[in-house]
Scaffold this motif. Structure first.
Motif, mmCIF file in Angstrom:
data_model
loop_
_atom_site.group_PDB
_atom_site.id
_atom_site.type_symbol
_atom_site.label_atom_id
_atom_site.label_comp_id
_atom_site.label_asym_id
_atom_site.label_seq_id
_atom_site.Cartn_x
_atom_site.Cartn_y
_atom_site.Cartn_z
ATOM 1 N N HIS A 99 -26.839 9.714 41.227
ATOM 2 C CA HIS A 99 -25.939 10.355 42.176
ATOM 3 C C HIS A 99 -24.590 10.566 41.490
ATOM 4 N N THR A 100 -24.139 11.815 41.433
ATOM 5 C CA THR A 100 -22.879 12.155 40.776
ATOM 6 C C THR A 100 -21.840 12.514 41.825
ATOM 7 N N LEU A 101 -20.671 11.893 41.728
ATOM 8 C CA LEU A 101 -19.560 12.141 42.652
ATOM 9 C C LEU A 101 -18.370 12.679 41.867
ATOM 10 N N ARG A 102 -17.672 13.660 42.448
ATOM 11 C CA ARG A 102 -16.522 14.259 41.771
ATOM 12 C C ARG A 102 -15.403 14.499 42.776
ATOM 13 N N ALA A 103 -14.182 14.247 42.337
ATOM 14 C CA ALA A 103 -12.991 14.595 43.118
ATOM 15 C C ALA A 103 -11.792 14.508 42.198
ATOM 16 N N GLY A 104 -10.979 15.563 42.181
ATOM 17 C CA GLY A 104 -9.787 15.555 41.334
ATOM 18 C C GLY A 104 -10.154 15.323 39.885
ATOM 19 N N TYR A 105 -9.501 14.321 39.273
ATOM 20 C CA TYR A 105 -9.742 14.002 37.863
ATOM 21 C C TYR A 105 -10.843 12.954 37.668
ATOM 22 N N TYR A 106 -11.510 12.555 38.750
ATOM 23 C CA TYR A 106 -12.501 11.480 38.675
ATOM 24 C C TYR A 106 -13.924 12.018 38.727
ATOM 25 N N VAL A 107 -14.807 11.376 37.944
ATOM 26 C CA VAL A 107 -16.245 11.615 38.019
ATOM 27 C C VAL A 107 -16.934 10.260 37.968
ATOM 28 N N ALA A 108 -17.854 10.027 38.897
ATOM 29 C CA ALA A 108 -18.604 8.768 38.935
ATOM 30 C C ALA A 108 -20.093 9.070 38.948
ATOM 31 N N HIS A 109 -20.859 8.215 38.271
ATOM 32 C CA HIS A 109 -22.321 8.286 38.303
ATOM 33 C C HIS A 109 -22.834 6.961 38.872
ATOM 34 N N ILE A 110 -23.620 7.056 39.939
ATOM 35 C CA ILE A 110 -24.162 5.885 40.626
ATOM 36 C C ILE A 110 -25.669 5.866 40.416
ATOM 37 N N ALA A 111 -26.205 4.695 40.048
ATOM 38 C CA ALA A 111 -27.639 4.543 39.808
ATOM 39 C C ALA A 111 -28.297 3.848 40.992
ATOM 40 N N GLY A 112 -29.512 4.289 41.313
ATOM 41 C CA GLY A 112 -30.198 3.767 42.482
ATOM 42 C C GLY A 112 -30.653 2.327 42.355
ATOM 43 N N VAL A 113 -30.960 1.859 41.143
ATOM 44 C CA VAL A 113 -31.347 0.460 40.966
ATOM 45 C C VAL A 113 -30.113 -0.417 41.114
ATOM 46 N N GLY A 114 -30.101 -1.229 42.150
ATOM 47 C CA GLY A 114 -28.959 -2.108 42.386
ATOM 48 C C GLY A 114 -27.734 -1.421 42.931
ATOM 49 N N ALA A 115 -27.848 -0.111 43.303
ATOM 50 C CA ALA A 115 -26.665 0.647 43.737
ATOM 51 C C ALA A 115 -25.526 0.443 42.753
ATOM 52 N N SER A 116 -25.835 0.613 41.468
ATOM 53 C CA SER A 116 -24.912 0.251 40.388
ATOM 54 C C SER A 116 -23.955 1.385 40.035
ATOM 55 N N LEU A 117 -22.727 1.026 39.716
ATOM 56 C CA LEU A 117 -21.767 1.969 39.157
ATOM 57 C C LEU A 117 -22.112 2.157 37.681
ATOM 58 N N ARG A 118 -22.736 3.303 37.351
ATOM 59 C CA ARG A 118 -23.209 3.522 35.986
ATOM 60 C C ARG A 118 -22.097 4.014 35.063
ATOM 61 N N SER A 119 -21.181 4.827 35.600
ATOM 62 C CA SER A 119 -20.025 5.261 34.816
ATOM 63 C C SER A 119 -18.943 5.759 35.758
ATOM 64 N N LEU A 120 -17.713 5.694 35.282
ATOM 65 C CA LEU A 120 -16.565 6.205 36.022
ATOM 66 C C LEU A 120 -15.535 6.676 35.014
ATOM 67 N N THR A 121 -15.138 7.949 35.116
ATOM 68 C CA THR A 121 -14.132 8.492 34.204
ATOM 69 C C THR A 121 -12.954 9.058 34.989
ATOM 70 N N TYR A 122 -11.799 9.028 34.329
ATOM 71 C CA TYR A 122 -10.557 9.600 34.866
ATOM 72 C C TYR A 122 -9.937 10.449 33.763
#
Length: 311
Positions: A11-34
Motif C-alpha cells: 500500500h503506497t501513500l503520498r501527500a506533499g513531500y512524503y511517500v510511505a509504503h506499508i506492507a500487509g504482513v504485520g501492517a509494517s511500515l516498509r519505508s517512509l521518505t521526505y
C-alpha cells in the motif's frame, strides 16, 4: 494465481513531500521518505522483514522472560522465539496477515486478528490506520478484545530512525534528544533489573533529555518519566550536524520508549540507525504487571504515533 510479495500486499501513500509504503504482513511500515530522503531504514517488498523494521509489537512489546507469565491465577507458556535470551520477544502481531478495509491516496486501514493460541488464549482485533499529510505519517492502532475474559495487552512500534544514510557506525555522529527521566537497567539477557534516574546513573550516560551526540554510547534500554508538552505529546528527535533528521511523537497511551542503537547487528547494519520504540509498557510487563493493560471483553483501546522529517 499471482502471489503477494514476501512482505504481503503493498500500500503506497503520498501527500506533499512524503511517500510511505506499508506492507500487509504485520501492517509494517516498509519505508517512509521526505523530500526523497529516508526517515526510516527501509526494506524491500519481496524481502523477509529484517530486524523487526517498522513492525507493530503486540500484545506485548520487547521480551517476556522464559515466555512464562501468570494472569488471573492461570499460568501461560509462550513460544520462545529469541533463543539467546530464552524469551518470547515482540508479541504475536508482527507476522500476521493484515488486510485493507479502507484506503485512499493518503490513508489505509489494515485489519488483523491475534487468534487464541497456546500461551495467549484471547482473540484481539487490531485495526492499524496509516495516514499521511503535510505533518508526516500518523499511525493509529485500535485494539479490541473479542474474548469473553479480560485480555492482557501491551503495544509498541519498531521504526529504525535515520538522520542521514544508513551505514556502519552512522549513529556515532548523530544527536539524539529523548524525553526519559528514568532508565530501566537490564541483565545480560536484556531483561529488566532496576529503574534508576538517568542523571544519577554512571554520570548521566543515558541522559539525552537536552539532546547530545550519541558518540560511543550503547543503548538498548527502556525509558520512562517522559517529558510531554501541554497536549500530552512526548517526542524524540534524531538529527545530523546540519539539523536534518527525523522526529517521532506519541500520545499519553505510551508511557515508555525503548531506544536501541543496533549494536547487535553485523556488517554494514552495525549502529546504522536508531530504533526509537514508544511502548505502552516496559519489557517483561506480562510478569511485572507494570503498566500492563487489561482490555475488557468488547472494549477497545487506542494508540497513536507520528513520524516526520526535519529539514
Amino acid at each position: 494465481m499471482s502471489l503477494d510479495p514476501l512482505s504481503g500486499a503493498q500500500h503506497t501513500l503520498r501527500a506533499g513531500y512524503y511517500v510511505a509504503h506499508i506492507a500487509g504482513v504485520g501492517a509494517s511500515l516498509r519505508s517512509l521518505t521526505y523530500r526523497g530522503r529516508d526517515l526510516v531504514v527501509p526494506f524491500g517488498a519481496d524481502e523477509l522483514r529484517p530486524a523487526m523494521r517498522g513492525a507493530i509489537l503486540a500484545p506485548w512489546p520487547n521480551r517476556t522472560a522464559e515466555g512464562r507469565y501468570r494472569i488471573a491465577g492461570q499460568d501461560h507458556q509462550l513460544v520462545i522465539n529469541e533463543i539467546d535470551t530464552n524469551s518470547a520477544s515482540h508479541g504475536l502481531a508482527a507476522w500476521l496477515r493484515f488486510d485493507a478495509i479502507r484506503q485512499n491516496l493518503s490513508a489505509v486501514t489494515l485489519r488483523g486478528w491475534i487468534e487464541p493460541q497456546p500461551g495467549y488464549p484471547w482473540r484481539v482485533r487490531l485495526d492499524a490506520t496509516y495516514s499521511i499529510g503535510a505533518d508526516g505519517l500518523l499511525l493509529e492502532v485500535e485494539a479490541t478484545n473479542e474474548s469473553a475474559t479480560h485480555a492482557p495487552f501491551g503495544i509498541g512500534i519498531h521504526p529504525y530512525l535515520l538522520a542521514g544514510d544508513a551505514k556502519r557506525r552512522a549513529v556515532d555522529q548523530w544527536t539524539l534528544q529523548a524525553p526519559g527521566a528514568e532508565v530501566l537497567l537490564t541483565d545480560s539477557r536484556s531483561l529488566p533489573t532496576e529503574l534508576v534516574p538517568v542523571d544519577e546513573h554512571r554520570g548521566g550516560v543515558y541522559d539525552f533529555r537536552e539532546g547530545r551526540m550519541i558518540e560511543e554510547t550503547v543503548l538498548n534500554h527502556a525509558f520512562t518519566g517522559l517529558a510531554r508538552d501541554r497536549n500530552g505529546v512526548a517526542r524524540a528527535c534524531l538529527t545530523a550536524s546540519d539539523g536534518t533528521g527525523t522526529e517521532i511523537t506519541w500520545d499519553e497511551s505510551c508511557d515508555w520508549v525503548q531506544i536501541y542503537t543496533a549494536d547487535e547487528s553485523i556488517g554494514a547494519d552495525r549502529r546504522h540507525a536508531v530504533a526509537v520504540e514508544p511502548q505502552s509498557c516496559p519489557p517483561d510487563a506480562l510478569n511485572s504487571g507494570r503498566d500492563l493493560l487489561m482490555i475488557a471483553p468488547g472494549e477497545s483501546m487506542r494508540f497513536a504515533w507520528r513520524v516526520r522529517g526535519l529539514a
